[in-house]
Write a protein that holds these residues in place. Structure first.
Motif, PDB file in Angstrom:
ATOM      1  N   SER A   1      -4.544  -6.460  -7.197  1.00 14.61           N
ATOM      2  CA  SER A   1      -5.251  -5.412  -6.465  1.00 14.61           C
ATOM      3  C   SER A   1      -6.651  -5.232  -7.032  1.00 14.61           C
ATOM      4  CB  SER A   1      -4.487  -4.089  -6.538  1.00 14.61           C
ATOM      5  OG  SER A   1      -4.415  -3.622  -7.873  1.00 14.61           O
TER       6      SER A   1
ATOM      7  N   SER B   1     -16.009   1.562   2.364  1.00 17.86           N
ATOM      8  CA  SER B   1     -15.074   2.657   2.140  1.00 17.86           C
ATOM      9  C   SER B   1     -15.612   3.960   2.701  1.00 17.86           C
ATOM     10  CB  SER B   1     -14.800   2.811   0.639  1.00 17.86           C
ATOM     11  OG  SER B   1     -14.079   3.986   0.359  1.00 17.86           O
TER      12      SER B   1
ATOM     13  N   LYS C   1      -7.017   1.189  -1.999  1.00 18.99           N
ATOM     14  CA  LYS C   1      -6.842  -0.059  -2.741  1.00 18.99           C
ATOM     15  C   LYS C   1      -7.079  -1.267  -1.837  1.00 18.99           C
ATOM     16  CE  LYS C   1      -3.369   1.773  -5.950  1.00 18.99           C
ATOM     17  NZ  LYS C   1      -1.984   1.626  -6.458  1.00 18.99           N
TER      18      LYS C   1
ATOM     19  N   HIS D   1       0.839  -1.196   0.000  1.00 20.34           N
ATOM     20  CA  HIS D   1       0.000   0.000   0.000  1.00 20.34           C
ATOM     21  C   HIS D   1       0.875   1.247   0.000  1.00 20.34           C
ATOM     22  CE1 HIS D   1      -3.874  -2.033   0.652  1.00 20.34           C
ATOM     23  NE2 HIS D   1      -3.185  -2.891   1.396  1.00 20.34           N
TER      24      HIS D   1
ATOM     25  N   ASP E   1      -4.898   4.211   1.002  1.00 19.69           N
ATOM     26  CA  ASP E   1      -4.723   4.575  -0.406  1.00 19.69           C
ATOM     27  C   ASP E   1      -5.927   4.203  -1.258  1.00 19.69           C
ATOM     28  OD1 ASP E   1      -4.453   1.863  -0.274  1.00 19.69           O
ATOM     29  OD2 ASP E   1      -2.524   1.751  -1.331  1.00 19.69           O
TER      30      ASP E   1
ATOM     31  N   HIS F   1     -12.862   1.859  -5.248  1.00 15.68           N
ATOM     32  CA  HIS F   1     -13.238   2.840  -4.231  1.00 15.68           C
ATOM     33  C   HIS F   1     -12.471   4.138  -4.471  1.00 15.68           C
ATOM     34  CE1 HIS F   1     -15.815   0.387  -1.727  1.00 15.68           C
ATOM     35  NE2 HIS F   1     -14.904  -0.581  -1.698  1.00 15.68           N
ATOM     36  N   SER F   2     -13.117   5.248  -4.178  1.00 21.51           N
ATOM     37  CA  SER F   2     -12.481   6.542  -4.402  1.00 21.51           C
ATOM     38  C   SER F   2     -11.817   7.101  -3.151  1.00 21.51           C
ATOM     39  CB  SER F   2     -13.524   7.553  -4.910  1.00 21.51           C
ATOM     40  OG  SER F   2     -14.580   7.698  -3.975  1.00 21.51           O
TER      41      SER F   2
ATOM     42  N   VAL G   1      -9.373  -2.193  -7.590  1.00 15.19           N
ATOM     43  CA  VAL G   1      -9.473  -0.731  -7.633  1.00 15.19           C
ATOM     44  C   VAL G   1     -10.899  -0.357  -7.996  1.00 15.19           C
ATOM     45  CG1 VAL G   1      -8.602   1.389  -8.654  1.00 15.19           C
ATOM     46  CG2 VAL G   1      -7.053  -0.544  -8.300  1.00 15.19           C
TER      47      VAL G   1
ATOM     48  N   SER H   1      -6.655  -3.826   3.098  1.00 20.79           N
ATOM     49  CA  SER H   1      -7.143  -2.541   2.603  1.00 20.79           C
ATOM     50  C   SER H   1      -6.442  -1.424   3.363  1.00 20.79           C
ATOM     51  CB  SER H   1      -8.659  -2.425   2.795  1.00 20.79           C
ATOM     52  OG  SER H   1      -8.984  -2.454   4.175  1.00 20.79           O
TER      53      SER H   1
END
Length: 613
Positions: free
Chosen positions: A131, A156, A103, A77, A101, A135-136, A133, A98
């Motif tokens: 990974s 998230s 990720k 991460h 970042d 989520h913001s 990807v 998690s």
């Protein structure tokens, strides 16, 4: 919570800590204030969020003792701490993490991996395999589906829960919330997810359709709340806080959250400030609650749609994190039902065993039913295609006790749906009991309402109305004088009239006359005295009878000011009398209600006698 001692085979469960030399020491846990469990366990390994940028550590359970200063790390991460980890329930060597970042990284624990037995000059960190990807913002919590392989859920800071297919590394479903998700959990067969969020709402979602099934008000406190399913049932348990920061435990119907916590409300725990972490053991129907910042672990039993406190493991070592291993890794020969791990403030992990004391050394089949075997019931494609099973694949705990390498497997039973509000159909025995009771008590249909007062209570009202003091007050009202020197003596609660200067009689009423103009007579107000009347067809009503002051011509004119003063005092006396009557009537109503309760108790005793017969 039940207030009485009830029979239970788990009443004497106790927690047993591990000796210091068998603990895990010299660890470097994260300093992040994010609310997660910090540690996870799968029976073979323990995962710990580390105090480093984008890293965590994995400790084999058999490598106890003091760890070296330099150990292999799981790094990957970027730009922040690891917030949560989760072991794959169907692959003991796969783990996901998690971080801040945004990720989600997938890891494979190498074979012959060691945490302690490493060359400090040649340490090789583990690298991620892939990974996810999507989520913001930060990803705070992770959990695998309990029945389908390669199905992962994540929450998230972007207020969403995403459902991932790890085989294709794609997001299949997004459950959008209105605020930060503080906790979520899959149900027993993995078809639903229950969530709690910072907007103090509890929600239940259909995982594959993304439909919100039900929602309602949860704990009212500002601090975070946790949630877990109670095994193969439609019940949920939550931990949280009230408005005054008191810690609470709640039981919910997952089919209707809006009706509120079951059992009459929340169960109050204590006034500590740490989050309560719940863990439910399906095999024993026991709920374990560990509080952050304190060393106590409470355990409840779920039975009869209630959570009954069985006991508490007290400890002076405050815990930052808590994790529970799968059931198939407990020590069956020692009657261990739960194996847990506590992350202490001194940067060590203490194993903790919860044991049911038994004298026999034989296999205890009543406390060791079949448990999840770590085998998937379906693939990710079957799961997202709509396939549904009752629950995880189970393995025989007896075979594990006997040392069988490949324990026999079985399927989960259908879910137990609790519906206490539903009226169950009467059995033949119940109908017969009701008929017998009717014959004994000679009950007949009652078409009219129960009277407010019984005959005895009516007599009590009549007696009160005929008391000497009441009659005296009423006679004083009838004989009010219009003399300007009229006065009231309150010492003996009687009305004493002084003779007037004009020699007016007491029997004379007063009248105000105005010169050269006709004006209405001012008469003494009617005194209302309650009188109770009853009828057969209707409930008794309280009617009033009036007492009028006889009118006679005054021998002399009264002064308006003095007459008004005497009238005011008399009215106050009447008001006090009415209040006294109302108070006595209220007492009679309460006495009538008490009699009703006694009748109900007698009816309950009759039921008991009929059951014995």
């Amino acid at each position: 919570m039940s207030k009485f001692v009830r029979p239970s085979k788990f009443r004497h469960v106790f927690g047993q800590p591990t000796k210091k030399e068998l603990c895990y020491e010299n660890l470097k846990p994260t300093l992040s204030a994010f609310d997660s469990n910090i540690i996870q366990a799968n029976g073979l390994y323990i995962a710990l969020n580390s105090n480093g940028i984008g890293s965590f550590t994995v400790i084999p359970v058999d490598e106890v003792g003091k760890a070296p200063d330099k150990v292999p790390m799981f790094r990957g991460h970027n730009g922040g701490s690891v917030l949560d980890t989760a072991f794959d329930p169907f692959d003991d060597h796969r783990i996901v993490s998690s971080g801040e970042d945004g990720k989600i990284l997938i890891w494979e624990i190498p074979e012959k991996y060691s945490y302690v037995n490493v060359d400090p000059e040649n340490i090789i960190d583990v690298q991620p395999l892939g990974s996810l990807v999507g989520h913001s913002r930060k990803v705070g919590h992770l959990q695998f589906n309990p029945v389908a392989k390669d199905v992962l859920a994540s929450s998230s800071f972007d207020y969403s829960v995403k459902i991932w297919d790890l085989s294709t590394k794609t997001c299949k479903i997004t459950l959008q919330h209105k605020d930060l998700i503080t906790s979520f959990a899959f149900n027993y067969n993995g078809t639903k997810i229950a969530t709690t969020s910072r907007d103090k709402k509890i929600r239940v979602w259909d995982v594959r359709s993304g439909e919100l099934l039900t929602e309602g008000q949860g704990h009212l406190g500002a601090k975070s709340s946790r949630i877990t399913w109670l095994g193969n049932t439609n019940r949920l348990a939550t931990t949280g806080f009230d408005r005054f920061s008191e810690r609470q435990l709640g039981l919910w119907d997952s089919d209707d959250i809006a009706k509120g916590a079951l059992g009459g409300g929340f169960i109050s725990i204590d006034s500590s400030s740490g989050t309560l972490m719940p863990f439910y053991d399906d095999s024993t129907n026991m709920l374990f609650i560990a509080g952050k910042g304190d060393g106590n672990v409470r355990f409840f039993e779920y039975a009869d749609d209630d959570l009954i406190l069985l006991g508490e493991y007290p400890s002076t070592g405050a815990q930052r994190g808590f994790a529970v291993s799968p059931k198939r890794f407990v020590n069956i020969k020692d009657n261990e039902i739960v194996k847990a791990y506590k992350l202490l403030n001194d940067n060590s992990i203490e194993p903790l065993s919860f044991i049911v004391p038994r004298r026999s050394e034989m296999f205890q089949d009543d406390i060791y039913p079949d448990a999840p075997a770590g085998k998937p019931a379906m693939s990710a494609n079957e799961y997202f295609g709509g396939k549904t099973v009752n629950g995880p694949i189970l393995c025989s705990m007896r075979d594990i006790y006997d040392g069988v390498k490949s324990p026999s497997l079985s399927e989960s039973k259908p879910a137990e749906v609790s519906a206490p509000e539903a009226k169950k159909p009467e059995t033949t025995q119940e109908v017969k009991k009701a008929e017998t009771k009717k014959e004994i008590t000679k009950e007949e249909p009652v078409a009219e309402a129960r009277p407010v007062f019984t005959k005895t209570q009516e007599q009590g009202v009549d007696k009160m109305l005929h008391e000497e003091k009441v009659n005296s007050l009423l006679s004083k009202v009838n004989n009010l004088s219009d003399d300007d020197t009229q006065d009231v003596d309150d010492d003996n609660d009687e009305w004493n009239s002084k003779p007037s200067s004009s020699g007016a009689s007491k029997s004379e009423s007063f009248k105000v006359e105005t010169p050269k103009a006709a004006s209405p007579e001012i008469e003494t107000p009617k005194a209302e005295t309650p009188k109770v009347e009853t009828s057969k067809a209707e409930s008794p009503k309280i009617e009033t009878s009036t007492v009028e002051t006889p009118k006679s011509e005054p021998s002399s004119a009264a002064k308006p000011g003095a007459a008004a003063g005497g009238l005011k005092a008399n009215l106050e006396k009447l008001q006090n009398l009415v209040e006294t009557l109302e108070s006595n009537i209220e007492k009679l109503v309460l006495a009538n209600q008490a009699k009703d309760e006694r009748l109900q108790a007698l009816e309950a005793k009759i039921d008991l006698l009929l059951n014995k017969n």
